[in-house]
Design a protein around this motif. Structure first.
Motif, PDB file in Angstrom:
ATOM      1  N   THR A 196      -8.185 -14.896 -52.426  1.00  8.44           N
ATOM      2  CA  THR A 196      -8.313 -13.478 -52.064  1.00  8.44           C
ATOM      3  C   THR A 196      -9.650 -12.907 -52.560  1.00  8.44           C
ATOM      4  N   ALA A 198     -13.975 -12.283 -51.674  1.00  7.73           N
ATOM      5  CA  ALA A 198     -14.669 -11.537 -50.609  1.00  7.73           C
ATOM      6  C   ALA A 198     -14.510 -12.223 -49.254  1.00  7.73           C
ATOM      7  N   THR A 199     -14.557 -13.558 -49.252  1.00  7.99           N
ATOM      8  CA  THR A 199     -14.410 -14.310 -48.011  1.00  7.99           C
ATOM      9  C   THR A 199     -13.012 -14.114 -47.432  1.00  7.99           C
ATOM     10  N   ARG A 219      -3.935 -15.529 -56.279  1.00 11.02           N
ATOM     11  CA  ARG A 219      -3.890 -15.782 -57.729  1.00 11.02           C
ATOM     12  C   ARG A 219      -4.401 -14.549 -58.484  1.00 11.02           C
ATOM     13  N   THR A 220      -5.545 -14.032 -58.042  1.00 11.75           N
ATOM     14  CA  THR A 220      -6.109 -12.828 -58.685  1.00 11.75           C
ATOM     15  C   THR A 220      -6.498 -11.826 -57.601  1.00 11.75           C
ATOM     16  N   ARG A 339     -16.044  -7.727 -61.088  1.00 10.05           N
ATOM     17  CA  ARG A 339     -16.241  -8.900 -60.235  1.00 10.05           C
ATOM     18  C   ARG A 339     -16.858  -8.368 -58.954  1.00 10.05           C
ATOM     19  N   ARG A 340     -17.310  -9.254 -58.122  1.00 13.89           N
ATOM     20  CA  ARG A 340     -17.902  -8.856 -56.851  1.00 13.89           C
ATOM     21  C   ARG A 340     -16.862  -8.044 -56.061  1.00 13.89           C
ATOM     22  N   TRP A 502     -17.156 -16.146 -60.276  1.00  9.05           N
ATOM     23  CA  TRP A 502     -18.280 -17.043 -59.965  1.00  9.05           C
ATOM     24  C   TRP A 502     -19.573 -16.522 -60.580  1.00  9.05           C
ATOM     25  N   ASN A 509     -11.624 -24.948 -60.421  1.00  9.42           N
ATOM     26  CA  ASN A 509     -11.472 -26.201 -59.655  1.00  9.42           C
ATOM     27  C   ASN A 509     -12.548 -27.227 -60.004  1.00  9.42           C
TER      28      ASN A 509
HETATM   29  P1  NA7 Z   1     -14.559 -16.326 -54.602  1.00  9.67           P
HETATM   30  O1  NA7 Z   1     -14.910 -14.910 -54.744  1.00  9.67           O
HETATM   31  O2  NA7 Z   1     -14.888 -17.250 -55.706  1.00  9.67           O
HETATM   32  O3  NA7 Z   1     -13.002 -16.381 -54.296  1.00  9.67           O
HETATM   33  C1  NA7 Z   1     -12.272 -17.577 -54.295  1.00  9.67           C
HETATM   34  C2  NA7 Z   1     -10.813 -17.243 -54.203  1.00  9.67           C
HETATM   35  O4  NA7 Z   1     -10.039 -18.450 -54.177  1.00  9.67           O
HETATM   36  C3  NA7 Z   1     -10.329 -16.445 -55.408  1.00  9.67           C
HETATM   37  O5  NA7 Z   1      -9.383 -15.516 -54.973  1.00  9.67           O
HETATM   38  C4  NA7 Z   1      -9.699 -17.532 -56.269  1.00  9.67           C
HETATM   39  O6  NA7 Z   1      -8.748 -17.059 -57.187  1.00  9.67           O
HETATM   40  C5  NA7 Z   1      -9.059 -18.383 -55.197  1.00  9.67           C
HETATM   41  N1  NA7 Z   1      -8.744 -19.720 -55.658  1.00  9.67           N
HETATM   42  C6  NA7 Z   1      -9.602 -20.681 -56.055  1.00  9.67           C
HETATM   43  N2  NA7 Z   1      -8.939 -21.782 -56.421  1.00  9.67           N
HETATM   44  C7  NA7 Z   1      -7.636 -21.521 -56.249  1.00  9.67           C
HETATM   45  C8  NA7 Z   1      -6.465 -22.268 -56.454  1.00  9.67           C
HETATM   46  N3  NA7 Z   1      -6.511 -23.502 -56.938  1.00  9.67           N
HETATM   47  N4  NA7 Z   1      -5.283 -21.680 -56.177  1.00  9.67           N
HETATM   48  C9  NA7 Z   1      -5.246 -20.430 -55.689  1.00  9.67           C
HETATM   49  N5  NA7 Z   1      -6.326 -19.665 -55.478  1.00  9.67           N
HETATM   50  C10 NA7 Z   1      -7.506 -20.205 -55.758  1.00  9.67           C
HETATM   51  O7  NA7 Z   1     -15.219 -16.951 -53.285  1.00  9.67           O
HETATM   52  P2  NA7 Z   1     -15.462 -16.245 -51.888  1.00  9.67           P
HETATM   53  O8  NA7 Z   1     -15.813 -17.312 -50.933  1.00  9.67           O
HETATM   54  O9  NA7 Z   1     -14.377 -15.327 -51.545  1.00  9.67           O
HETATM   55  O10 NA7 Z   1     -16.712 -15.357 -52.158  1.00  9.67           O
HETATM   56  C11 NA7 Z   1     -17.881 -15.884 -52.750  1.00  9.67           C
HETATM   57  C12 NA7 Z   1     -19.025 -14.974 -52.510  1.00  9.67           C
HETATM   58  O11 NA7 Z   1     -19.572 -15.269 -51.227  1.00  9.67           O
HETATM   59  C13 NA7 Z   1     -18.739 -13.556 -52.452  1.00  9.67           C
HETATM   60  O12 NA7 Z   1     -18.712 -12.928 -53.659  1.00  9.67           O
HETATM   61  C14 NA7 Z   1     -19.814 -13.024 -51.552  1.00  9.67           C
HETATM   62  O13 NA7 Z   1     -20.929 -12.643 -52.318  1.00  9.67           O
HETATM   63  C15 NA7 Z   1     -20.137 -14.134 -50.674  1.00  9.67           C
HETATM   64  P3  NA7 Z   1      -9.204 -16.641 -58.691  1.00  9.67           P
HETATM   65  O14 NA7 Z   1      -9.964 -15.370 -58.512  1.00  9.67           O
HETATM   66  O15 NA7 Z   1     -10.077 -17.753 -59.198  1.00  9.67           O
HETATM   67  O16 NA7 Z   1      -7.942 -16.507 -59.439  1.00  9.67           O
END
Ligand code: NA7
Length: 546
Positions: A196, A198-199, A219-220, A339-340, A502, A509
């Motif tokens: 959940t 930005a993507t 998750r968050t 966060r972003r 990030w 992961n």
């Molecule tokens: P993000 O912002 O890193 O989001 C990744 C999402 O995937 C985030 O909600 C993570 O939850 C979730 N995630 C990652 N691994 C898992 C697992 N194992 N189980 C459940 N959920 C998971 O990446 P985006 O692609 O959305 O955006 C990146 C940037 O690209 C963005 O900020 C823009 O500037 C463009 P978490 O938050 O880690 O609990």
């Protein structure tokens, strides 16, 4: 290999090198870097993994992918002619429009003849005898070059979740970053989205328009705010075009290079009524204003941050009909803006649709992916499609995926295992002649604005070297130590450095990326530029040039 004795390869050792400069990546940074190096008369080549230009905008073609920066602030500013001829169709351009724009740039400046597509760089090693880099592609092809310039972006190394059984799923599955070029239909399909960020927020909103059934695994939750996209008509485009100089000047004055500048007031300086009215106004306006144009202390003062978080939480409660779901969508472990902030176009309303379900995986963790879907601690869900919107091994991840070796074979991945150390985000001790555009510890933000400065700085340094017959550029230990300390100091007191994301180098992961690190310069672009300009003015201090 072709033999050439050219502009930069002219001094002492006089080796015959394939190129003066190899640039990795044909995204926003790489294209502009190539343009500038050509102006210097260098023989430069871009090596690009994809089959087209665009970088981020080539890969991320998932449904809903679009700018969160105003299109006209994201444009290159270096060519008046380009500014004159390009019309943006939307206030916040979608992926297709941006990809078209970057293709137009590549064609207009005839860049393709020096871009080699389908060429993934696997390794790069520095050789002291020749003061050059040997660059090896995954398919075995190799090139020698005086300068190695990384233009690999900050979000290019996509990561899959560490969940058992991913390979066993029998339906369709995609990571959003590697979305196929062919259209994907969601009609009558049972679709899962994991993530959940930005993507995901963009993708979920778009997919929900046509999907059979959608299940989001969260998750968050993140604090999202409205994008307010709109078409740009001819008159508006004319007005934008006439004010490009002011637009770019304004961006350059702001900490993140966005058009939105922080309000000089502190949150508690104004009455609750005035505050509320200001936030209502920002919430109704397009773009990042609510994040980047807010009271200046919302990201440093816990009390101020709690107030704006409470404001956004109320908006979420108003927009989501089911109060239980609304509570799940309100972040509890971080404040607004730390966060972003994903910008959205009806994201919260998606959860009012009867065919959309939110699964909080903190309550019912995912146990594994199974051939028919996803098994959580309490249920087995059946899906036709699983979409992984699980993000990136950000900032240093793309470097880690290339075996980069400096003097005596020292590995960059090892060098940075406790966090990046750079000089101005551009150079690294023991890695001579390697220059990073938007490397770790540079200032992030509205990307092209920052890229243009970075590329011009790198180009200036190469010109300086060429004019003096310098064939070896290296950051000194003192320079790297100073800059790394300064980057750390500039991040002190900022609430986002206390939060996993990030931006603080956390990716659960990826092995070794579980703890927060200082990954980027947070002193703001104007201060970043002051530092870099001063280095030039003082004759490239803290650089060893021979
Ligand atoms: P993000 O912002 O890193 O989001 C990744 C999402 O995937 C985030 O909600 C993570 O939850 C979730 N995630 C990652 N691994 C898992 C697992 N194992 N189980 C459940 N959920 C998971 O990446 P985006 O692609 O959305 O955006 C990146 C940037 O690209 C963005 O900020 C823009 O500037 C463009 P978490 O938050 O880690 O609990």
């Amino acid at each position: 290999m072709s033999a050439s004795q050219t502009a930069a390869g002219c001094a002492k050792a006089a080796p015959v090198l394939d190129f003066d400069a190899v640039i990795i990546g044909a995204g926003v940074s790489g294209l502009y870097q190539l343009y500038r190096l050509r102006e210097l008369g260098l023989r430069a080549r871009i090596l690009e993994t994809g089959s087209g230009v665009g970088g981020t905008w080539y890969w991320n073609r998932y449904p809903g992918a679009r700018f969160d920066s105003e299109s006209y602030t994201y444009a290159y500013s270096f060519s008046q002619e380009l500014l004159e001829e390009w019309n943006w169709a939307e206030r916040f351009a979608g992926q297709a429009e941006t990809e078209r724009y970057l293709n137009h740039v590549a064609d207009k400046f005839d860049l393709r003849r020096d871009i080699q597509f389908n060429s993934r760089v696997a390794a790069a090693s520095y050789y002291e005898e020749t003061r050059s880099w040997d660059v090896a592609l995954e398919d075995g092809r190799r090139y020698s070059t005086r300068f190695l310039i990384t233009a690999i972006g900050v979000l290019s190394a996509a990561t899959m979740p560490r969940i058992a059984g991913v390979e066993s799923f029998r339906g369709q599955s995609f990571h959003t970053h590697y979305w196929p070029k062919e259209p994907v239909s969601f009609e009558s399909k049972r679709v899962a989205v994991i993530g959940t960020g930005a993507t995901a927020v963009q993708a979920i909103t778009e997919i929900a328009k046509t999907v059979g059934q959608l299940t989001v695994f969260q998750r968050t939750p993140n604090w999202c705010a409205p994008l307010h996209n709109a078409k740009i008509g001819e008159d508006e485009m004319r007005r934008i075009r006439a004010s490009y100089p002011e637009i770019f000047a304004r961006c350059n004055e702001s900490p993140g290079c966005f058009i939105h500048k922080p309000d000089r007031r502190r949150t508690h300086e104004v009455s609750p009524e005035e505050r509320e009215a200001f936030w209502e106004k920002l919430y109704a306006e397009p773009g990042f204003g609510i994040w980047q144009g807010n009271f200046r202390d919302i990201l440093t003062d816990r009390g101020a941050n709690a107030l704006i978080s409470d404001f956004i939480a109320r908006k979420i409660r108003q927009r989501v009909k089911d109060p239980v779901i609304a509570e799940k969508l309100i972040p509890k472990n971080h404040g607004f803006g730390t966060r972003r902030v994903p910008l959205e176009s009806g994201y919260y309303e998606v959860y009012n649709q009867p065919n959309v379900k939110l699964v909080d995986i903190n309550e019912t963790p995912i146990e594994r992916i199974i051939p028919t879907g996803i098994r959580t601690s309490d249920t087995e869900y059946e899906f036709d499609m699983i979409i992984y919107a699980t993000g990136f091994d950000a900032i240093t991840g793309t470097f880690d995926r290339i075996d980069i070796r400096g003097i005596d074979g020292v590995s960059l991945k090892d060098r940075w295992k406790d966090g990046p150390q750079t000089y101005l985000g551009v150079l690294i001790e023991d890695f001579p002649n390697m220059l990073m555009v938007m490397g770790p510890h540079a200032a992030l933000g509205n990307f092209p604005r920052a890229v243009e400065y970075n590329v011009d700085w790198v180009t200036g340094l190469i010109r300086h070297a060429r004019d003096r017959g310098v064939t070896r550029i290296e950051a000194t230990a003192a320079g790297v130590a100073q800059w790394t300390d300064h980057v750390k100091a500039s991040g002190e007191g900022l609430l986002f450095n206390e939060i996993d994301s990030w931006m603080t180098g956390v990716n659960r992961n990826v092995e070794g990326k579980q703890t927060r690190k200082i990954m980027r310069y947070s002193g703001g672009h104007p201060t970043f530029r002051e530092h870099c300009d001063a280095v030039v003015a003082e004759g490239y201090r803290e650089l060893a040039l021979v």
